[in-house]
Scaffold this motif. Sequence first.
Motif, mmCIF file in Angstrom:
data_model
loop_
_atom_site.group_PDB
_atom_site.id
_atom_site.type_symbol
_atom_site.label_atom_id
_atom_site.label_comp_id
_atom_site.label_asym_id
_atom_site.label_seq_id
_atom_site.Cartn_x
_atom_site.Cartn_y
_atom_site.Cartn_z
ATOM 1 N N MET A 95 0.818 -1.204 0.000
ATOM 2 C CA MET A 95 0.000 0.000 0.000
ATOM 3 C C MET A 95 0.860 1.265 0.000
ATOM 4 O O MET A 95 0.613 2.165 -0.775
ATOM 5 C CB MET A 95 -0.890 0.027 1.230
ATOM 6 C CG MET A 95 -2.013 -0.964 1.245
ATOM 7 S SD MET A 95 -3.085 -0.765 2.687
ATOM 8 C CE MET A 95 -1.970 -1.019 4.029
ATOM 9 N N TRP A 96 1.819 1.311 0.903
ATOM 10 C CA TRP A 96 2.641 2.515 1.036
ATOM 11 C C TRP A 96 3.508 2.734 -0.201
ATOM 12 O O TRP A 96 3.791 3.870 -0.566
ATOM 13 C CB TRP A 96 3.477 2.464 2.316
ATOM 14 C CG TRP A 96 2.605 2.624 3.526
ATOM 15 C CD1 TRP A 96 2.142 1.632 4.341
ATOM 16 C CD2 TRP A 96 2.055 3.845 4.022
ATOM 17 N NE1 TRP A 96 1.348 2.159 5.323
ATOM 18 C CE2 TRP A 96 1.272 3.519 5.151
ATOM 19 C CE3 TRP A 96 2.133 5.166 3.626
ATOM 20 C CZ2 TRP A 96 0.593 4.484 5.883
ATOM 21 C CZ3 TRP A 96 1.454 6.127 4.359
ATOM 22 C CH2 TRP A 96 0.695 5.782 5.472
ATOM 23 N N PHE A 97 3.930 1.649 -0.837
ATOM 24 C CA PHE A 97 4.687 1.758 -2.085
ATOM 25 C C PHE A 97 3.864 2.491 -3.135
ATOM 26 O O PHE A 97 4.363 3.393 -3.826
ATOM 27 C CB PHE A 97 5.072 0.353 -2.580
ATOM 28 C CG PHE A 97 5.565 0.333 -3.993
ATOM 29 C CD1 PHE A 97 6.872 0.700 -4.292
ATOM 30 C CD2 PHE A 97 4.732 -0.047 -5.037
ATOM 31 C CE1 PHE A 97 7.332 0.690 -5.604
ATOM 32 C CE2 PHE A 97 5.184 -0.053 -6.352
ATOM 33 C CZ PHE A 97 6.486 0.311 -6.633
ATOM 34 N N TRP A 98 2.599 2.095 -3.280
ATOM 35 C CA TRP A 98 1.722 2.728 -4.258
ATOM 36 C C TRP A 98 1.458 4.179 -3.906
ATOM 37 O O TRP A 98 1.397 5.041 -4.791
ATOM 38 C CB TRP A 98 0.406 1.953 -4.386
ATOM 39 C CG TRP A 98 0.569 0.665 -5.111
ATOM 40 C CD1 TRP A 98 0.494 -0.594 -4.587
ATOM 41 C CD2 TRP A 98 0.847 0.485 -6.504
ATOM 42 N NE1 TRP A 98 0.712 -1.530 -5.574
ATOM 43 C CE2 TRP A 98 0.928 -0.892 -6.752
ATOM 44 C CE3 TRP A 98 1.040 1.373 -7.565
ATOM 45 C CZ2 TRP A 98 1.187 -1.404 -8.020
ATOM 46 C CZ3 TRP A 98 1.302 0.864 -8.822
ATOM 47 C CH2 TRP A 98 1.375 -0.513 -9.046
ATOM 48 N N LEU A 99 1.290 4.461 -2.632
ATOM 49 C CA LEU A 99 1.051 5.847 -2.220
ATOM 50 C C LEU A 99 2.282 6.710 -2.503
ATOM 51 O O LEU A 99 2.157 7.839 -2.983
ATOM 52 C CB LEU A 99 0.667 5.918 -0.744
ATOM 53 C CG LEU A 99 0.301 7.315 -0.243
ATOM 54 C CD1 LEU A 99 -0.874 7.896 -1.027
ATOM 55 C CD2 LEU A 99 -0.022 7.273 1.240
ATOM 56 N N ALA A 100 3.466 6.179 -2.230
ATOM 57 C CA ALA A 100 4.695 6.919 -2.534
ATOM 58 C C ALA A 100 4.797 7.189 -4.034
ATOM 59 O O ALA A 100 5.173 8.299 -4.456
ATOM 60 C CB ALA A 100 5.915 6.144 -2.043
ATOM 61 N N GLY A 101 4.456 6.199 -4.837
ATOM 62 C CA GLY A 101 4.460 6.394 -6.290
ATOM 63 C C GLY A 101 3.469 7.454 -6.726
ATOM 64 O O GLY A 101 3.755 8.262 -7.623
ATOM 65 N N ALA A 102 2.299 7.472 -6.095
ATOM 66 C CA ALA A 102 1.286 8.483 -6.408
ATOM 67 C C ALA A 102 1.806 9.879 -6.085
ATOM 68 O O ALA A 102 1.604 10.828 -6.854
ATOM 69 C CB ALA A 102 0.000 8.207 -5.633
ATOM 70 N N ILE A 103 2.498 10.006 -4.973
ATOM 71 C CA ILE A 103 3.030 11.308 -4.560
ATOM 72 C C ILE A 103 4.106 11.780 -5.535
ATOM 73 O O ILE A 103 4.083 12.928 -5.992
ATOM 74 C CB ILE A 103 3.571 11.234 -3.121
ATOM 75 C CG1 ILE A 103 2.414 11.027 -2.140
ATOM 76 C CG2 ILE A 103 4.367 12.489 -2.768
ATOM 77 C CD1 ILE A 103 2.845 10.611 -0.744
ATOM 78 N N VAL A 104 5.035 10.896 -5.872
ATOM 79 C CA VAL A 104 6.114 11.266 -6.801
ATOM 80 C C VAL A 104 5.534 11.660 -8.164
ATOM 81 O O VAL A 104 5.942 12.665 -8.763
ATOM 82 C CB VAL A 104 7.134 10.115 -6.945
ATOM 83 C CG1 VAL A 104 8.096 10.365 -8.092
ATOM 84 C CG2 VAL A 104 7.892 9.919 -5.641
ATOM 85 N N ALA A 105 4.581 10.887 -8.656
ATOM 86 C CA ALA A 105 3.982 11.181 -9.964
ATOM 87 C C ALA A 105 3.212 12.498 -9.932
ATOM 88 O O ALA A 105 3.298 13.298 -10.881
ATOM 89 C CB ALA A 105 3.060 10.034 -10.385
ATOM 90 N N LEU A 124 -2.677 5.864 -6.617
ATOM 91 C CA LEU A 124 -3.534 6.099 -5.453
ATOM 92 C C LEU A 124 -4.652 5.055 -5.396
ATOM 93 O O LEU A 124 -4.971 4.530 -4.322
ATOM 94 C CB LEU A 124 -4.122 7.510 -5.506
ATOM 95 C CG LEU A 124 -5.013 7.913 -4.335
ATOM 96 C CD1 LEU A 124 -4.257 7.849 -3.006
ATOM 97 C CD2 LEU A 124 -5.594 9.302 -4.562
ATOM 98 N N SER A 125 -5.215 4.708 -6.545
ATOM 99 C CA SER A 125 -6.278 3.693 -6.561
ATOM 100 C C SER A 125 -5.752 2.338 -6.101
ATOM 101 O O SER A 125 -6.452 1.581 -5.439
ATOM 102 C CB SER A 125 -6.907 3.589 -7.952
ATOM 103 O OG SER A 125 -6.061 2.902 -8.846
ATOM 104 N N ARG A 126 -4.495 2.022 -6.446
ATOM 105 C CA ARG A 126 -3.894 0.751 -6.004
ATOM 106 C C ARG A 126 -3.684 0.751 -4.490
ATOM 107 O O ARG A 126 -3.866 -0.272 -3.838
ATOM 108 C CB ARG A 126 -2.567 0.499 -6.728
ATOM 109 C CG ARG A 126 -2.678 0.381 -8.242
ATOM 110 C CD ARG A 126 -3.552 -0.756 -8.703
ATOM 111 N NE ARG A 126 -3.065 -1.998 -8.121
ATOM 112 C CZ ARG A 126 -3.785 -3.089 -7.915
ATOM 113 N NH1 ARG A 126 -5.052 -3.106 -8.266
ATOM 114 N NH2 ARG A 126 -3.266 -4.158 -7.382
ATOM 115 N N ALA A 127 -3.280 1.884 -3.937
ATOM 116 C CA ALA A 127 -3.116 1.972 -2.484
ATOM 117 C C ALA A 127 -4.456 1.767 -1.791
ATOM 118 O O ALA A 127 -4.548 1.047 -0.790
ATOM 119 C CB ALA A 127 -2.506 3.322 -2.094
#
Length: 109
Positions: free
Chosen positions: A1-11, A45-48
Motif C-alpha cells: 500500500m505505502w509503495f503505491w502511495l509513494a508512487g502516487a506522490i512522486v507522480a 492512489l487507486s492501487r493503495a
Amino acid sequence: MWFWLAGAIVAEVTGTVALRFSEGFSRLLPSLIVVLGYGIAFYSLSRALAGGMPIGVAYGVWAAVGVALIAIIGAVFLKEPLTWVQIGGIVLVIAGVLALELGRTPHAA
C-alpha cells in the motif's frame, strides 16, 4: 500500500512541476508529463486504496507530502518565495495527517 502511495506522490509532484513549465499547455513535452504524471498518480492512489489503505489517510498523506514537496521545490529550485506563515501552514497540514494516522482504530485480526 505505502509503495503505491509513494508512487502516487512522486507522480503527482512531477506532474505539478511540469505544469509550471507547460505555459498553459502550450508546450508539448511538459504538457505530456503533466497528463502522464497525473494519470500515474491517480492509478497509484487507486492501487493503495485497493490494498486496504483508508481513504482519509491515503488522501491526507498524499496531499500533505505533495504540498510540502511542491513548496520546497518551488522555493529551492524555482526561486519562489516561502514565508514563515506558509512554512507554519505546511507543518499544520502534516500534523493533521499525523493525527489522522495516529487516531486510526486498529483492525481486529
